[in-house]
Structure formats: C-alpha cells, structure tokens
Motif scaffolding. Structure first.
Motif, short mmCIF file in Angstrom:
data_model
loop_
_atom_site.label_atom_id
_atom_site.label_comp_id
_atom_site.label_asym_id
_atom_site.label_seq_id
_atom_site.Cartn_x
_atom_site.Cartn_y
_atom_site.Cartn_z
N ASN A 437 0.85 -1.19 0.00
CA ASN A 437 0.00 0.00 0.00
C ASN A 437 0.88 1.24 0.00
O ASN A 437 1.66 1.46 0.94
CB ASN A 437 -0.90 0.03 1.24
N GLU A 438 0.79 2.04 -1.08
CA GLU A 438 1.48 3.33 -1.18
C GLU A 438 2.97 3.21 -0.91
O GLU A 438 3.61 4.14 -0.42
CB GLU A 438 0.84 4.35 -0.25
N SER A 465 -1.21 -0.82 -4.12
CA SER A 465 -2.33 0.12 -4.18
C SER A 465 -1.80 1.52 -3.90
O SER A 465 -1.22 1.78 -2.84
CB SER A 465 -3.37 -0.27 -3.13
N GLY A 466 -1.99 2.41 -4.88
CA GLY A 466 -1.41 3.75 -4.77
C GLY A 466 -0.02 3.82 -5.34
O GLY A 466 0.84 4.54 -4.82
N ASP A 483 -3.15 0.82 -9.90
CA ASP A 483 -3.99 1.35 -8.82
C ASP A 483 -3.58 2.77 -8.48
O ASP A 483 -2.46 3.02 -8.03
CB ASP A 483 -3.85 0.43 -7.61
N HIS A 485 -4.17 6.39 -6.36
CA HIS A 485 -4.73 7.06 -5.19
C HIS A 485 -4.73 8.56 -5.44
O HIS A 485 -3.67 9.16 -5.68
CB HIS A 485 -3.91 6.77 -3.93
N TYR A 487 -6.70 12.08 -3.75
CA TYR A 487 -7.67 12.68 -2.81
C TYR A 487 -7.86 14.15 -3.17
O TYR A 487 -6.90 14.85 -3.46
CB TYR A 487 -7.16 12.57 -1.37
N ASP A 503 -9.28 3.12 -9.19
CA ASP A 503 -9.05 4.10 -8.13
C ASP A 503 -9.05 3.35 -6.81
O ASP A 503 -10.10 3.08 -6.22
CB ASP A 503 -10.16 5.17 -8.14
N GLU A 505 -7.97 4.31 -3.91
CA GLU A 505 -8.43 5.18 -2.83
C GLU A 505 -8.77 6.55 -3.42
O GLU A 505 -8.03 7.07 -4.26
CB GLU A 505 -7.38 5.36 -1.73
N TYR A 506 -9.88 7.09 -2.97
CA TYR A 506 -10.27 8.45 -3.31
C TYR A 506 -11.29 8.89 -2.26
O TYR A 506 -11.70 8.10 -1.39
CB TYR A 506 -10.86 8.55 -4.72
N THR A 560 -12.73 6.24 0.59
CA THR A 560 -12.27 6.35 1.97
C THR A 560 -13.30 7.11 2.80
O THR A 560 -13.48 8.30 2.59
CB THR A 560 -10.91 7.07 2.02
#
Length: 600
Positions: A437-438, A465-466, A483, A485, A487, A503, A505-506, A560
């Motif tokens: 993740n990220e 992811s991200g 993937d 991310h 925001y 997406d 995460e958004y 999120t």
C-alpha cells in the motif's frame, strides 16, 4: 452488566478458570473507552465472542477459552500475573480491563476437559496473537508463533495431566513498530492516519477433540461448474476421504471420494453461481473414512479474472462477465476493542451498512480479520480485496528517505504473506490480493507478485495500491491492476498495458459529529460542515467518477472510508458506529449508478 460481570468473575475463579495463585486478584471490570459502541455494554466474561470461530472447518464439539485470564505485563518479561484480562480483547482496549500497552505480556488460565473427550487428541487453537507468542501447557512448551495476523494450533494431548485442572501460559512480545514484523497502521505513537496498537491475544482461543488421524485443513477452489477440494490431514498418508456438497435445501448435488492430500472434483449439477446480488453458498461435508473424522464447510461457485471491453480495455470480471467493483476502504478498528470487534453482531454490522449503501465490494485495509468477518462477507455478498499488513515505516519522513526493509523484516513479510493467503484461500468473497500500500515497506515488487501468484494462481493481484503516490517505488508493471490514489479525486488513471486500472483510494470527505470524537484533533482530506453538505459533495464526486469510468474504462473504485478511525473523521459512520452521516438513499443511488456505468 457490571454486577453480573463481578458475580461471574467470582464464579470463574472458584471453578479454576484462573490459576489458584490469582484467586485473590482484584475483580475484573472493563475500563471506560474514549468512545463506546452500541455493543460495548453487551461484553462480559460470560459472552466474550462465544461464536464458533472457524466457519469453513467446523466440528460439533469444542471448548471456548475466551473469558478471564490472569495477566501480567511490562517493559520486561513479567514473572507474575497479578491482574485479570478479558480475552480476546487486546490489552490496549477498554474491553480488556487493562487499557495500556505492554511490550511483554504473560497470560495464564486453567481449564478442565469435558469427560467425553477421554481418549481423543486435544488441539489448542489461537485465532491470532500479536507479535511473538510462546505457549506452554502445564509447564511444557507446545507452540511458538511469530506474526500477528495468522492462526496457529498445537496438539497438547501429551502435555495434559490425568484429572484435575490444566494450565495454559502464553508469553508474548509485541513492540509494535519497534519490531520488524508486518503491523499495518498500528503504532506506539498513534496520530493522523496511524492508530493505537493492538497487542497480544486478539482473536478467539479454543480447544477441540479430534481422532489421532484427522482433517487439519480444507482447500476449496471454485469455478462455474463445481469445486476442487483438497483435504489435508494431521499426518502424511493417503487416507481415503469423501466429500458431499448440498444446496440450501439440504439436497445433495455432488459427491466424490478420493485420497487425502489430492484434489477431489465435485461437479455440481445445475450450478447456482455466487455474486454480490445473489450470494448463494453450498454446504460441504468432508469425512476421513478410516478415522471417522467429519468436518463441515461451505463455499460459493465463482471465478475472477480480466476481460477486454468493446474498446479493447482490460477490465475486472466476475464469473466471466465484466463487473465494476465499488466499495469502501475498511480499516477494522473499534474504539472499545481496538483490533477486536466487541461482538459478532458488531463485526457483521459494518458489512451490512456497506451493503445498504449500495456497494458490492470492500477493501480490507492493511489488516487481516477473524474468520467470521470473511464468513459474513461471503453470506452478505461483498467482494473483498485483501491487503497484506504493511511493514513499519516512518511516515513523518519525506518519500524516498525511508531505508529499505531489513532482511529480517523481508523474511517476516514473505512468511506472513504466504501464511495469510494459505489461511484465506478458500474464502469465496476474496477476489484480489494487495501486497503493498502506497509503497509502505515495499521491496522487490516483481518477486512478491510472483510469490503471490505461485501461492494462489486463482485471484487477481494489485501489487501496490497507490503506485502513483507517496512512498511507492517506480511502477514495475507487475500484477493485474494499476492502482491510483487521488484525494479527493477521483483519480483518472489511463490504461497503459495489460492491467486493469482502478481508483484504489479516493474521497475522504469529512464531517465532525460532536460527542462522537476520539481525543485529539479531527482531520479529513476535505471537511464539510453538515450532513447535507457531505451528501451533496459525495454526489458530486460520484458524478465525476461515472464520467471517468466511461471515459477511461475504470474497473473499480474504493472510497475512503467505512468509519471514522480515531482522529480521522472521513467515514460514512462515526467511529462509535452510532451515526450514519450522509443520506443513505442518495449515497446508494450514486453508488449503484457508478456500478451500472462500469458494467456492460
């Protein structure tokens, strides 16, 4: 509730639930958490998660060891256990009765075996203990386990004494981010997007009797016409095994006989597929013929993969059809139990709210849940993207400045990644693995993607992811999913190769609900000032998401988030689960419109 807890404490102590040396300890009582949930007051020594903890491998007889244990903790290994703790709630939680972090923990309790278990082997099971556990029974070591997210068991038969009470002791070390283990968002100094740690025993502890030769694990792989099933046994060998599949009405639809350790093919007549709209599950019974050991299980018929749409763009597919996957980021934290939901009803309720809001999937974020969470996802009909808990990094450092994980941390990560996949491989609802993740603790991305594929070739891989942001290494092109991310977003990734674009995460729209806040400064990616404003902004962001789905061939979107978590106030629900912030009908309509836009 408190009076009942005190009376039960006295009863348990008198009946040897605690070691005799602890009989004079102060009566247990919960500590008041900063926030309570609707289920906080339902928890006590007599009903600490009493449900059978392993729905995909069930037996009729078992003994739950949740409840009061003697406890000692500190910065060095304790020698005494002068306190009492309510297992399986982590010591940091109010429900445990301790409400502090200890680097070292010692748990002790006694139990008596039911008379009808005589002559059988006895297995001791732990759902999860964070981070390093050493277990002994009557002073005899029976198990050592490292890693805070996977189950482990021990055959304790030879450590038992004839008659009388038996004593279990569990010694645990958990230094959170000071140790080189995957830990997700747990931190010694929580704040912002990092949260309170959850140490020690945090899932159900239990016993069960079994024959000497018994079924230890079932691997169930579905497709659109039936199941491939492998029954693993307690000892190597080719014992005969029989499996039967039944529908919801109890009618047999498939039967096969073969050898343990080898695949059995169970072809289902007139197959009924599992989907989020129709989460149909079959019952499965497996019998080890020679020993007579019988276990129950279940599974649904489904496949996952990639297909190309009319524009030639790779898209996510379920059961051979393109399906847009839309859901929230689900962190799995609780103000009263930290990592452990207060009750099974509470565990289920977050997923029920997710369904009410019109979503068809959920991303389980850098945490592994108890088996019953996946059971409810299977039954309710939610696709699951399962994250691997991240290795510790310092998010206060700027991207690019974190040192790579040590060799010890990498070895721990690989071991727990493969153990997590192996533990969850039969869960119908899981459709994708998310190793990183990220870029948190990221290393050797292609190698980890290959390791994930070898461990489970049946699901999709979202390797990072991200990948476009934060601490991520340059995109390796590995896996099945690119993937993004962004925001508040939503992001606008474009198809660039063989991978579907999503997406991951958004959103992150926030709303402060006074009286429902964790101590500290609340934050969100964008704050709104009323429920009406939050609903309006959600619709606006969702309208933009629909445009991106249609223009870019987006395959999935993850908002999120499900609930507020500690100082984050960007959840649909407040952290205490008492307020659902936006208008449900409006959010549901927006989510269904997005799913429809991305599903040909």
């Amino acid at each position: 509730m408190l009076l009942r807890a005190l009376l039960l404490t006295a009863l348990l102590t008198a009946s040897s639930g605690l070691p005799a040396a602890e009989a004079t300890a102060d009566p247990w009582r919960p500590k008041p958490p900063p926030l309570t949930t609707p289920w906080t007051d339902e928890v006590g020594p007599d009903n600490a998660l009493p449900e059978y903890p392993r729905p995909q491998l069930t037996r009729d007889r078992w003994l739950n060891l949740n409840g009061l244990w003697a406890y000692g903790g500190g910065s060095t290994p304790p020698e005494q256990t002068p306190e009492q703790i309510l297992v399986p709630y982590p010591p940091e939680s109010g429900l445990s009765g301790i409400q502090r972090h200890d680097d070292h923990m010692l748990y002790r309790r006694t139990f008596e075996l039911p008379p009808d278990w005589a002559g059988e082997r006895v297995l001791l099971h732990f759902g999860a203990v964070d981070q390093k556990a050493e277990v002994s029974v009557n002073g005899r070591p029976v198990a050592v386990h490292e890693g805070g997210y996977t189950a482990f068991s021990a055959d304790i038969t030879d450590a038992l004494t004839p008659g009388g009470p038996q004593e279990i002791a569990v010694s645990v070390e958990d230094r959170n981010d000071a140790n080189p283990y995957p830990l997700g968002k747990q931190r010694n100094e929580p704040g912002g997007i990092l949260y309170t740690g959850a140490s020690g025993i945090w899932q159900t502890v239990w016993l069960e009797p079994v024959p000497e030769e018994h079924i230890a694990k079932l691997d169930i792989t579905p497709d659109l016409t039936g199941f491939d099933l492998v029954a693993h046994t307690s000892a190597p060998g080719d014992q005969p095994v029989e499996a039967v599949v039944s529908d919801r009405d109890g009618q047999e639809v498939a039967r096969a006989r073969g050898r343990a350790g080898e695949p059995l093919r169970l072809t289902v007549s007139d197959p009924h597929l599992w989907t989020p709209d129709d989460p149909y599950l079959y019952d499965i019974q497996v019998r080890l013929v020679d020993s007579g050991d019988v276990v129950g299980s279940y599974a649904g018929l489904r496949t996952v993969g990639l297909l190309h749409d009319e524009q030639g763009r790779p898209r996510l597919a379920l059961n051979g059809r393109i399906l847009f996957q839309h859901g929230p980021l689900d962190q799995g934290y609780w103000p009263d139990g930290i990592y452990t939901a207060p009750t099974d009803e509470a565990l289920r309720s977050d997923l029920e709210v997710t369904k009410r809001l019109g979503f068809n999937m959920v991303r389980k974020h850098v945490k592994v849940e108890p088996a019953r969470w996946y059971y409810w996802a299977d039954r309710l009909g939610l696709l699951v993207w399962q994250d691997m808990p991240s290795l510790p990094i310092d998010l206060a450092d700027p991207p690019g400045s974190n040192p790579p994980p040590s060799e010890e941390a990498r070895a721990n990560y690989r071991a727990e990644l493969t153990a997590m996949i192996d533990q969850l491989r039969s869960v119908t609802s899981i459709v994708a693995w998310v190793p990183f993740n990220e870029g948190w603790g990221e290393f050797e991305t292609r190698e980890i993607a290959d390791l994930t594929r070898r461990t489970d070739p049946t699901r999709l891989i979202d390797i990072n992811s991200g990948v476009n942001c934060c601490y991520s290494l340059p995109d390796s092109g590995a896996g099945d999913i690119y993937d993004d991310h962004t925001y508040v977003g939503p992001g606008r990734p474009e198809v660039r190769d063989h991978r579907a674009v999503v997406d991951g995460e958004y959103g992150g729209l926030g709303l402060i609900e006074e009286g429902h806040l964790w101590p500290g400064e609340p934050g969100a990616y964008e704050m709104t000032d009323s429920r009406e404003a939050l609903t309006r902004r959600y619709r606006e962001v969702s309208d933009e998401l629909v445009r991106i789905i249609e223009a870019n061939g987006l395959s999935a979107a993850i908002y999120t988030q499900t609930t507020d978590v500690e100082n984050e106030v960007n959840g649909f629900l407040t952290y205490d689960r008492r307020i659902l912030k936006p208008d449900v009908a409006a959010v549901r309509a927006a989510n269904l419109a997005a799913i429809d836009a991305g599903t040909p």
